[in-house]
Design a protein around this motif. Structure first.
Motif, PDB file in Angstrom:
ATOM      1  N   MET A 135      52.491  42.866  42.455  1.00 35.27           N
ATOM      2  CA  MET A 135      51.617  42.924  43.631  1.00 35.27           C
ATOM      3  C   MET A 135      50.148  42.918  43.227  1.00 35.27           C
ATOM      4  O   MET A 135      49.312  42.291  43.884  1.00 35.27           O
ATOM      5  N   LYS A 136      49.800  43.599  42.153  1.00 35.64           N
ATOM      6  CA  LYS A 136      48.401  43.701  41.740  1.00 35.64           C
ATOM      7  C   LYS A 136      47.837  42.365  41.286  1.00 35.64           C
ATOM      8  O   LYS A 136      46.614  42.202  41.189  1.00 35.64           O
ATOM      9  N   GLU A 137      48.714  41.383  40.989  1.00 30.50           N
ATOM     10  CA  GLU A 137      48.262  40.068  40.547  1.00 30.50           C
ATOM     11  C   GLU A 137      48.156  39.075  41.699  1.00 30.50           C
ATOM     12  O   GLU A 137      47.775  37.923  41.497  1.00 30.50           O
ATOM     13  N   VAL A 138      48.511  39.515  42.902  1.00 28.30           N
ATOM     14  CA  VAL A 138      48.414  38.648  44.078  1.00 28.30           C
ATOM     15  C   VAL A 138      46.978  38.670  44.602  1.00 28.30           C
ATOM     16  O   VAL A 138      46.410  39.735  44.826  1.00 28.30           O
ATOM     17  N   ASP A 139      46.374  37.482  44.790  1.00 26.60           N
ATOM     18  CA  ASP A 139      45.026  37.397  45.353  1.00 26.60           C
ATOM     19  C   ASP A 139      45.078  37.618  46.861  1.00 26.60           C
ATOM     20  O   ASP A 139      44.368  38.456  47.398  1.00 26.60           O
ATOM     21  N   TYR A 140      45.912  36.834  47.523  1.00 24.39           N
ATOM     22  CA  TYR A 140      46.109  36.999  48.963  1.00 24.39           C
ATOM     23  C   TYR A 140      47.391  36.312  49.379  1.00 24.39           C
ATOM     24  O   TYR A 140      47.988  35.539  48.611  1.00 24.39           O
TER      25      TYR A 140
END
Length: 226
Positions: A135-140
């Motif tokens: 999740m922390k690597e998702v931009d949007y």
């Protein structure tokens, strides 16, 4: 990698087998040490979880020193000394387990860990394969018609799915903000915000428009840190 340091060979062999069964682990480093003094902690690197058998305060102190140098390592102490269980909570350990209840506590530990992991990982079916994205690597993430578009590390992942399948993960994650209709943005990937023109610029240079309610969500979120 999981690493086990122990003194009681027979007991720790049972611990080793229990961990294997519970987690179906293949990449496990299992070493025999009759005394913790024989363990060169400085050479232990790349360890995700370190199990340490303790029967004296010195064992706890050595493990604590390792923890101070390796912040990302989760250290789990197991002992048959109740006094050490009590003292162990004063140290920065992930968990202190009492040998007598070890199996039950390991199962509980595993369940809580898996629940934590599920809340930080997206499991996506792409091209008939299971892909896991942190999740922390998702931009949007954007939803349109019957598709969900997830943008991470410069890549677009298109999933045929209603957004309701992902709603709880993004809506319940404090790092993600609803900035427009069906658009959730990772607040930690923001470079700058133009409240007047109603848009945000991401760290990768991508510009996203915000609705009026999205602007309010951004202000509310970042005002907490003032």
């Amino acid at each position: 990698m999981i690493y086990i340091v122990f003194k009681d060979y027979e007991f720790s062999e049972q611990l080793f087998e229990t961990i294997i069964v519970l987690n179906n682990l293949k990449n496990l480093c299992f070493q025999v040490h009759k005394n913790n003094a024989m363990v060169d902690y400085s050479k232990l690197t790349g360890i995700e979880v370190l199990f340490v058998e303790a029967d004296c305060l010195e064992d706890l102190e050595k493990a604590e020193q390792y923890k101070q140098q390796h912040k990302k390592t989760q250290i789990i102490i197991y002992t048959d000394c109740k006094k050490l269980v009590e003292k162990g909570y004063h140290f920065d350990f992930f968990r202190v387990l009492f040998k007598e209840n070890l199996l039950e506590e390991l199962i509980e530990l595993q369940n809580s860990y898996l629940e934590k992991v599920r809340n930080t990982i997206l499991e996506l079916h792409l091209n008939h394969e299971m892909v896991r994205v942190k999740m922390k690597e998702v931009d949007y993430v954007r939803s349109k018609a019957n598709y969900v578009y997830i943008y991470s590390n410069g890549k677009e992942m298109k999933i045929r799915s209603p957004f309701s399948k992902f709603f709880d993960k993004f809506n319940n994650n404090p790092d993600f903000l609803l900035i427009d209709r069906a658009v959730y943005l990772n607040s930690k990937r923001i470079k700058s915000i133009n409240y007047k023109e109603q848009y945000v610029t991401l760290l990768n240079g991508k510009v996203l428009n915000c609705s009026r309610s999205g602007v309010q969500n951004l202000k509310k979120h970042f005002n907490r840190f003032k």
